[in-house]
Scaffold this motif. Structure first.
Motif, PDB file in Angstrom:
ATOM      1  N   ILE A   6       0.754  -1.306   0.219  1.00  0.00           N
ATOM      2  CA  ILE A   6      -0.032   0.355   0.348  1.00  0.00           C
ATOM      3  C   ILE A   6       0.962   1.255   0.280  1.00  0.00           C
ATOM      4  N   ARG A   7       0.684   1.947  -1.093  1.00  0.00           N
ATOM      5  CA  ARG A   7       1.760   3.194  -1.298  1.00  0.00           C
ATOM      6  C   ARG A   7       1.074   4.404  -0.743  1.00  0.00           C
ATOM      7  N   TRP A   8       1.173   4.875   0.350  1.00  0.00           N
ATOM      8  CA  TRP A   8       1.564   5.634   1.621  1.00  0.00           C
ATOM      9  C   TRP A   8       1.797   7.139   0.836  1.00  0.00           C
ATOM     10  N   GLY A   9       0.993   8.353   0.986  1.00  0.00           N
ATOM     11  CA  GLY A   9       1.423   9.906   1.184  1.00  0.00           C
ATOM     12  C   GLY A   9       1.401  10.078   3.067  1.00  0.00           C
ATOM     13  N   ILE A  10       1.749  11.591   2.927  1.00  0.00           N
ATOM     14  CA  ILE A  10       1.811  11.807   4.215  1.00  0.00           C
ATOM     15  C   ILE A  10       1.787  13.129   4.065  1.00  0.00           C
ATOM     16  N   LEU A  11       0.374  14.463   4.404  1.00  0.00           N
ATOM     17  CA  LEU A  11       0.138  15.172   4.678  1.00  0.00           C
ATOM     18  C   LEU A  11       0.463  16.228   5.362  1.00  0.00           C
ATOM     19  N   ALA A  12       1.125  16.790   5.460  1.00  0.00           N
ATOM     20  CA  ALA A  12       1.428  18.032   6.367  1.00  0.00           C
ATOM     21  C   ALA A  12       2.758  17.820   7.301  1.00  0.00           C
ATOM     22  N   THR A  13       3.419  18.014   7.390  1.00  0.00           N
ATOM     23  CA  THR A  13       5.567  17.956   8.012  1.00  0.00           C
ATOM     24  C   THR A  13       5.636  18.002   9.393  1.00  0.00           C
ATOM     25  N   GLY A  14       4.740  18.354  10.565  1.00  0.00           N
ATOM     26  CA  GLY A  14       5.012  18.291  12.133  1.00  0.00           C
ATOM     27  C   GLY A  14       5.600  17.036  12.751  1.00  0.00           C
ATOM     28  N   SER A  15       4.914  17.627  14.233  1.00  0.00           N
ATOM     29  CA  SER A  15       6.339  16.149  14.764  1.00  0.00           C
ATOM     30  C   SER A  15       4.996  15.090  14.955  1.00  0.00           C
ATOM     31  N   ILE A  16       3.596  15.381  14.678  1.00  0.00           N
ATOM     32  CA  ILE A  16       3.048  13.770  14.795  1.00  0.00           C
ATOM     33  C   ILE A  16       3.026  13.096  13.186  1.00  0.00           C
ATOM     34  N   ALA A  17       3.353  13.555  11.935  1.00  0.00           N
ATOM     35  CA  ALA A  17       3.788  13.539  11.076  1.00  0.00           C
ATOM     36  C   ALA A  17       5.043  12.400  10.458  1.00  0.00           C
ATOM     37  N   LEU A  26       8.795   0.704   9.257  1.00  0.00           N
ATOM     38  CA  LEU A  26       8.807  -0.528   9.968  1.00  0.00           C
ATOM     39  C   LEU A  26       7.898  -1.221   9.517  1.00  0.00           C
ATOM     40  N   LEU A  27       6.832  -1.090   8.824  1.00  0.00           N
ATOM     41  CA  LEU A  27       5.494  -2.435   8.201  1.00  0.00           C
ATOM     42  C   LEU A  27       6.513  -2.486   7.279  1.00  0.00           C
ATOM     43  N   PRO A  28       6.838  -4.154   6.723  1.00  0.00           N
ATOM     44  CA  PRO A  28       7.051  -4.293   4.685  1.00  0.00           C
ATOM     45  C   PRO A  28       5.543  -4.029   4.419  1.00  0.00           C
ATOM     46  N   GLU A  29       4.142  -4.534   4.298  1.00  0.00           N
ATOM     47  CA  GLU A  29       3.454  -4.113   3.511  1.00  0.00           C
ATOM     48  C   GLU A  29       3.559  -2.927   3.110  1.00  0.00           C
ATOM     49  N   ALA A  30       3.886  -1.907   3.707  1.00  0.00           N
ATOM     50  CA  ALA A  30       3.948  -0.013   3.748  1.00  0.00           C
ATOM     51  C   ALA A  30       4.569   0.076   2.414  1.00  0.00           C
ATOM     52  N   GLU A  31       4.626   1.576   1.865  1.00  0.00           N
ATOM     53  CA  GLU A  31       4.845   2.355   1.045  1.00  0.00           C
ATOM     54  C   GLU A  31       5.510   3.591   1.272  1.00  0.00           C
ATOM     55  N   LEU A  32       6.083   4.420   1.390  1.00  0.00           N
ATOM     56  CA  LEU A  32       5.460   5.677   1.705  1.00  0.00           C
ATOM     57  C   LEU A  32       6.509   6.620   0.651  1.00  0.00           C
ATOM     58  N   THR A  33       5.249   6.845   0.072  1.00  0.00           N
ATOM     59  CA  THR A  33       6.161   7.051  -1.513  1.00  0.00           C
ATOM     60  C   THR A  33       6.136   8.376  -1.186  1.00  0.00           C
ATOM     61  N   ALA A  34       5.267   9.131  -0.572  1.00  0.00           N
ATOM     62  CA  ALA A  34       5.039  10.859  -1.137  1.00  0.00           C
ATOM     63  C   ALA A  34       4.581  11.775   0.626  1.00  0.00           C
ATOM     64  N   PRO A  66      -0.869  10.297  -8.237  1.00  0.00           N
ATOM     65  CA  PRO A  66      -1.612   8.537  -9.062  1.00  0.00           C
ATOM     66  C   PRO A  66      -0.741   7.829  -8.359  1.00  0.00           C
ATOM     67  N   ASP A  67       0.593   7.638  -7.514  1.00  0.00           N
ATOM     68  CA  ASP A  67       1.193   6.791  -7.107  1.00  0.00           C
ATOM     69  C   ASP A  67       0.915   6.315  -5.551  1.00  0.00           C
ATOM     70  N   VAL A  68       0.172   7.453  -5.248  1.00  0.00           N
ATOM     71  CA  VAL A  68      -0.662   7.533  -3.063  1.00  0.00           C
ATOM     72  C   VAL A  68      -1.629   6.434  -3.099  1.00  0.00           C
ATOM     73  N   ASP A  69      -1.876   5.429  -3.058  1.00  0.00           N
ATOM     74  CA  ASP A  69      -3.371   4.751  -2.288  1.00  0.00           C
ATOM     75  C   ASP A  69      -4.188   5.623  -1.467  1.00  0.00           C
ATOM     76  N   ALA A  70      -3.014   5.352   0.025  1.00  0.00           N
ATOM     77  CA  ALA A  70      -3.939   6.481   1.307  1.00  0.00           C
ATOM     78  C   ALA A  70      -2.655   6.903   1.932  1.00  0.00           C
ATOM     79  N   ILE A  71      -3.527   7.815   2.501  1.00  0.00           N
ATOM     80  CA  ILE A  71      -2.767   9.676   2.905  1.00  0.00           C
ATOM     81  C   ILE A  71      -3.439   9.656   3.978  1.00  0.00           C
ATOM     82  N   TYR A  72      -2.058  10.651   5.277  1.00  0.00           N
ATOM     83  CA  TYR A  72      -2.548  10.111   6.344  1.00  0.00           C
ATOM     84  C   TYR A  72      -2.809  11.724   6.704  1.00  0.00           C
ATOM     85  N   ILE A  73      -3.682  12.284   7.713  1.00  0.00           N
ATOM     86  CA  ILE A  73      -3.899  14.032   7.350  1.00  0.00           C
ATOM     87  C   ILE A  73      -2.959  14.040   8.743  1.00  0.00           C
ATOM     88  N   ALA A  74      -2.235  14.712   9.076  1.00  0.00           N
ATOM     89  CA  ALA A  74      -1.268  15.266  10.335  1.00  0.00           C
ATOM     90  C   ALA A  74      -1.377  17.236  10.467  1.00  0.00           C
TER      91      ALA A  74
END
Length: 328
Positions: A6-17, A26-34, A66-74
């Motif tokens: 699963i290709r992840w994107g992180i929205l924002a760059t603060g401490s919680i992000a 640490l998760l082999p199932e995840a790919e931090l893409t963007a 298009p290279d992101v499946d899921a986004i974490y809102i931070a």
């Protein structure tokens, strides 16, 4: 998607992000893409630290990637709705940091956007997804400590940041209730499976206009109660006790280091220690990825209906204080 990372994107760059990014790695199932930030320089710095190939100088570019499946809102609380709806409309699954929204109206709009787009959405109440919390709920459901009638839970810390920091700023949704009070309130909902019938609350406002300290008593049908508190200008034990007719469960704090539980039954204490992956934020990502592979649009661990009801409870508490944020 079932056989791919699963290709992840992180929205924002603060401490919680940063915490989430470190645990995601640490998760082999995840790919931090963007990663996306309001400034390209910030995105570049964050991406360099966590070895992220795609970095964007706007949130909209991340949502459209298009290279992101899921986004974490931070982002800070007042921006959750705007950022979440944008990502959902772009077809991205969303894990939105807690509190989910500033109020129930915003939360409903976010849920409606997820349903209209047929896209996954859940609140990042990370502690719920940990093995410790899942085991505690199993013990309660199985009747290990009998009929639960009382929960005591608190989260208080003394912020060393200045008055210009997010937790003290009304325009950024500051204050103890939304920032850390959400933990014990969500805990009560997690254990009882419902919201209180009546709420009594008290607070102390600071000079910046946010609640620096809050105390609440929740009453439920069947004689059940919850005594909860939150603070951003004093330290509390940051623990949870769940009392039943046969014994009690003591979850040792602090919240960000949850690993040890004491189960007291028949006048005997049993201490259990649970493993923790990184800081514990990866478990919610695992749930998101499991849901996506199973083509589910919400999590049974943190259902959208419960998220909405918890936000309504927060609204009720603030209405007792006649407390509204500038963004409302």
């Amino acid at each position: 998607m079932s056989n791919k990372k699963i290709r992840w994107g992180i929205l924002a760059t603060g401490s919680i992000a940063r915490v989430f990014a470190a645990d995601l790695k640490l998760l082999p199932e995840a790919e931090l893409t963007a990663v996306g930030s309001r400034r390209k320089a910030s995105a570049d710095k964050f991406a360099d630290e966590f070895d992220i190939p795609l970095r964007f100088g706007s949130y909209a570019e991340l949502a459209a990637c298009p290279d992101v499946d899921a986004i974490y809102i931070a982002t800070p609380h007042p921006f959750h709705k705007e950022n979440t709806v944008m990502c959902l409309n772009a077809g991205k699954a969303v894990l939105c940091e807690k509190p989910f929204a500033m109020n129930a109206r915003e939360a409903q709009e976010m849920i409606d956007a997820a349903k209209s787009n047929g896209v996954f959405l859940t609140e990042a109440m990370w502690v719920r997804f940990t093995p410790l919390f899942q085991k505690v709920r199993q013990w309660v459901t199985d009747g290990l400590i009998g009929y639960v009638r009382l929960i005591q839970s608190d989260f208080g810390f003394h912020s060393k940041r200045g008055v210009d920091s997010r937790v003290f700023r009304p325009d950024l949704g500051g204050g103890s209730l939304l920032d850390v009070g959400i933990y014990p309130i969500s805990m009560a909902s997690f254990i009882y499976g419902c919201q209180p019938e009546t709420i009594q609350s008290s607070l102390r406002f600071g000079h910046t206009g946010v609640d620096e300290q809050a105390a609440m008593i929740f009453s439920y049908n069947g004689g059940k109660m919850a005594v909860l508190s939150s603070a951003i200008t004093l330290w509390t034990q940051r623990e949870t006790l769940i009392f039943g007719t046969k014994g009690f469960i003591h979850i040792y704090g602090p919240w960000h280091q949850l690993q040890k539980v004491c189960v007291h039954v028949n006048d005997e204490d049993t201490i259990e220690t649970f493993p923790r992956l990184g800081r514990g934020y990866g478990y919610q990502a695992l749930e998101v990825m499991n849901c996506l592979r199973e083509k589910r649009t919400e999590s049974t661990i943190m259902p959208l209906s419960e998220t909405l009801e918890i936000i309504k409870t927060l609204d009720t508490i603030r209405s007792q204080w006649n407390f509204k944020y500038p963004t409302e």
